[in-house]
Write a protein that holds these residues in place. Structure first.
Motif, short mmCIF file in Angstrom:
data_model
loop_
_atom_site.label_atom_id
_atom_site.label_comp_id
_atom_site.label_asym_id
_atom_site.label_seq_id
_atom_site.Cartn_x
_atom_site.Cartn_y
_atom_site.Cartn_z
N ILE A 56 0.83 -1.21 0.00
CA ILE A 56 0.00 0.00 0.00
C ILE A 56 0.86 1.25 0.00
CG2 ILE A 56 -1.68 1.32 1.32
CD1 ILE A 56 -2.82 -1.39 2.28
N ASP A 57 1.91 1.26 0.82
CA ASP A 57 2.77 2.44 0.92
C ASP A 57 3.45 2.74 -0.41
OD1 ASP A 57 2.10 2.79 3.54
OD2 ASP A 57 3.92 1.87 4.37
N ILE A 58 3.99 1.72 -1.05
CA ILE A 58 4.68 1.93 -2.33
C ILE A 58 3.69 2.39 -3.39
CG2 ILE A 58 5.94 0.80 -4.21
CD1 ILE A 58 7.18 -1.05 -2.10
N SER A 59 2.49 1.79 -3.38
CA SER A 59 1.48 2.14 -4.38
C SER A 59 1.02 3.59 -4.24
CB SER A 59 0.26 1.21 -4.25
OG SER A 59 0.64 -0.14 -4.44
N LEU A 60 0.91 4.07 -3.00
CA LEU A 60 0.42 5.43 -2.76
C LEU A 60 1.50 6.48 -2.94
CD1 LEU A 60 -1.86 4.88 0.37
CD2 LEU A 60 -2.59 5.21 -1.99
N LYS A 61 2.73 6.16 -2.51
CA LYS A 61 3.79 7.16 -2.50
C LYS A 61 4.61 7.21 -3.78
CE LYS A 61 4.33 6.83 2.54
NZ LYS A 61 5.26 6.44 3.63
N SER A 62 4.69 6.09 -4.50
CA SER A 62 5.55 6.02 -5.69
C SER A 62 4.70 5.67 -6.90
CB SER A 62 6.65 4.98 -5.49
OG SER A 62 7.40 5.25 -4.35
N THR A 63 4.28 6.69 -7.61
CA THR A 63 3.43 6.46 -8.79
C THR A 63 4.24 6.43 -10.08
OG1 THR A 63 3.04 8.85 -8.95
CG2 THR A 63 1.43 7.54 -7.71
N ASN A 64 5.56 6.56 -9.97
CA ASN A 64 6.39 6.57 -11.17
C ASN A 64 6.99 5.18 -11.44
OD1 ASN A 64 8.31 6.30 -9.17
ND2 ASN A 64 9.09 8.40 -9.38
#
Length: 477
Positions: A56-64
């Motif tokens: 969830i954290d990676i999906s929300l914070k890193s959209t690139n």
């Protein structure tokens, strides 16, 4: 009175078939397991809290692209956990599988700003039944192949000339006006379904220039493997109007009858056999074509043409010539000749071939199949399939054979993870279950009941009764 006369059919693929369904799988919905890709449903995964939070954290914070790379690495490093959400397995060609391993979770390209480009590793799925996850042949695909051949023959007999409005006008001329006068509205073809296992695999689709053989574009696709005799079956129904004329508004009513079966077989074979031979001559220019397959298939077709069988071409990548009338005057294929320039001509300039990633040989054209009508079964076709049929990559070992943990609870979790892929190979599943049952006789009774409850959610096909009997024995006090 209207009559519907069912006639059974069996379909045998003799080259890879891909029937598009608009779905793809990629790194976010698959896991590499041996020689297979396991298809997973993350909504059903039993994820530890810390892993779910990371996703969830990676999906929300890193959209690139960098975030996608992190997710790929996270999925790759937690395969054992994610396997619990697997529901199907697709064998993969060896070099294509290696491409997945090389690119998954790694930065293999950069754009002009030196930012990573992440490969999505998409695979286009072939049409499949949602309940069983087995491939099927849509009746509309079969009917289209038969109708195209019949229209081409009728156009030739009527000396139809191309009109200013293209194929639509030509078809109206051939039919004499409208849907009401189309004999194929009286033919109904069921979807071809299967109970066979391990019929598909992931392969490389290569679009090659017909003269040079140079690859222009490529895709990863799931294909129905060739040479599984009578893999699909269904019924063809001819509707008999009993001599009644078709209702054709504003025109004189004409009697309409479905094409006689013998005439239909001859017409379909004439169309597709001619197409096969024309393209076989062009395949001689391509080094990557499997020449053994071409030679053996040509000998097969010499026999099939004398029997109650039809050669057909189905699905995507089957060339424009296989989906249009055969008269060069009528066929108009849109061909790209420049960056933004197109022209219409009677033949295409490329072939789509199915093979392995970056392979130099062993490629086959898409879409060829033999349709057997009625109760007839071709011994020649059966021998051909036995000679050329190849074992699917990754089977029957779609389920890895590891030692069963001695602890009952660990063994139950182990079995649940192994059964997760729900592979169509029921025999491999049954072997795993019997492994566990064999060691469960000494378990506490509550653990044995838990094993029985776990297996109640699965269907092991012809092995189901044997497994039920074994469970009954170990669950007795």
């Amino acid at each position: 009175m209207t009559f519907m006369i069912p006639i059974p059919y069996r379909l045998t693929p003799i080259s890879p078939i891909h029937i598009g369904c608009g779905e793809e799988v990629n790194w976010a919905s698959t896991l590499i397991d041996g020689q297979n890709l396991l298809l997973i449903d993350l909504m059903k995964a039993e994820l530890p809290t810390n892993l779910a939070r990371k996703i969830i954290d990676i999906s929300l914070k890193s959209t690139n692209e960098r975030g996608l790379l992190q997710l790929q690495q996270l999925f790759r490093d937690n395969q054992a956990i994610l396997k619990t959400a697997a529901y199907d397995a697709i064998p993969v060609r060896p070099k294509l599988l290696q491409e997945f391993k090389n690119k998954l979770g790694r930065n293999v390209q950069r754009n002009n700003k030196n930012a990573p480009i992440i490969n999505k590793l998409d695979i286009a799925r072939t049409a499949y039944a949602s309940l069983t996850h087995s491939p099927y042949i849509p009746g509309s695909s079969l009917k289209g192949a038969l109708r195209t051949a019949w229209l081409a023959d009728k156009a030739k007999r009527q000396h139809v000339k191309p009109g200013n409005q293209g194929n639509e006008l030509d078809e109206k001329k051939i039919l004499g006006g409208s849907f009401a006068t189309d004999p194929f509205r009286l033919i109904h073809i069921e979807d071809g379904m299967t109970t066979a296992e391990n019929l598909t695999e992931a392969a490389w689709a290569s679009n090659c220039n017909r003269e040079s053989g140079k690859e222009k574009i490529s895709n990863r696709v799931e294909v129905i493997r060739p040479c599984a005799y009578a893999a699909f079956s269904g019924s063809l129904r001819r509707r008999d109007l009993g001599g009644r004329p078709a209702k054709n508004h504003n025109r004189e009513a004409q009697p309409v009858n479905a094409p006689p079966l013998r005439d239909l077989v001859n017409t379909v074979n004439n169309y597709h056999l001619k197409l096969f031979e024309e393209q076989a001559r062009q395949w001689q220019n391509l080094k990557q074509i499997d020449r053994t397959w071409v030679e053996k298939t040509q000998r097969l077709l010499e026999e099939v043409n004398r029997q109650n069988c039809m050669l057909v071409r189905l699905g995507k990548y089957g060339t424009a010539e296989g989906k249009t009338v055969s008269d060069d005057m009528l066929r108009q294929v849109k061909v790209k000749v420049g960056k933004k320039e197109y022209k219409k001509q009677s033949h295409g300039t490329t072939f789509w071939l199915a093979g392995d990633y970056q392979a130099q040989s062993g490629f086959l054209p898409f879409g060829w199949a033999i349709l057997e009508i009625g109760d007839y079964r071709s011994k020649v076709l059966q021998d051909y399939c036995e000679t050329l049929g190849k074992k699917a990559p990754g089977t029957p070992s779609a389920m890895p054979k590891d030692p069963v943990p001695k602890d009952p609870q660990k063994a139950l979790q182990w079995l649940k993870a192994k059964l997760g892929p729900a592979t169509r190979n029921k025999e491999a599943q049954a072997d795993l279950v019997i492994q566990v049952i064999s060691s469960a006789g000494s378990w506490p009774i509550d653990d044995r009941y838990e094993l029985s409850d776990l297996l109640a959610d699965y269907n092991f096909g012809k092995f189901h009764q044997d497994i039920d009997d074994l469970l009954e024995e170990i669950c007795e006090e």
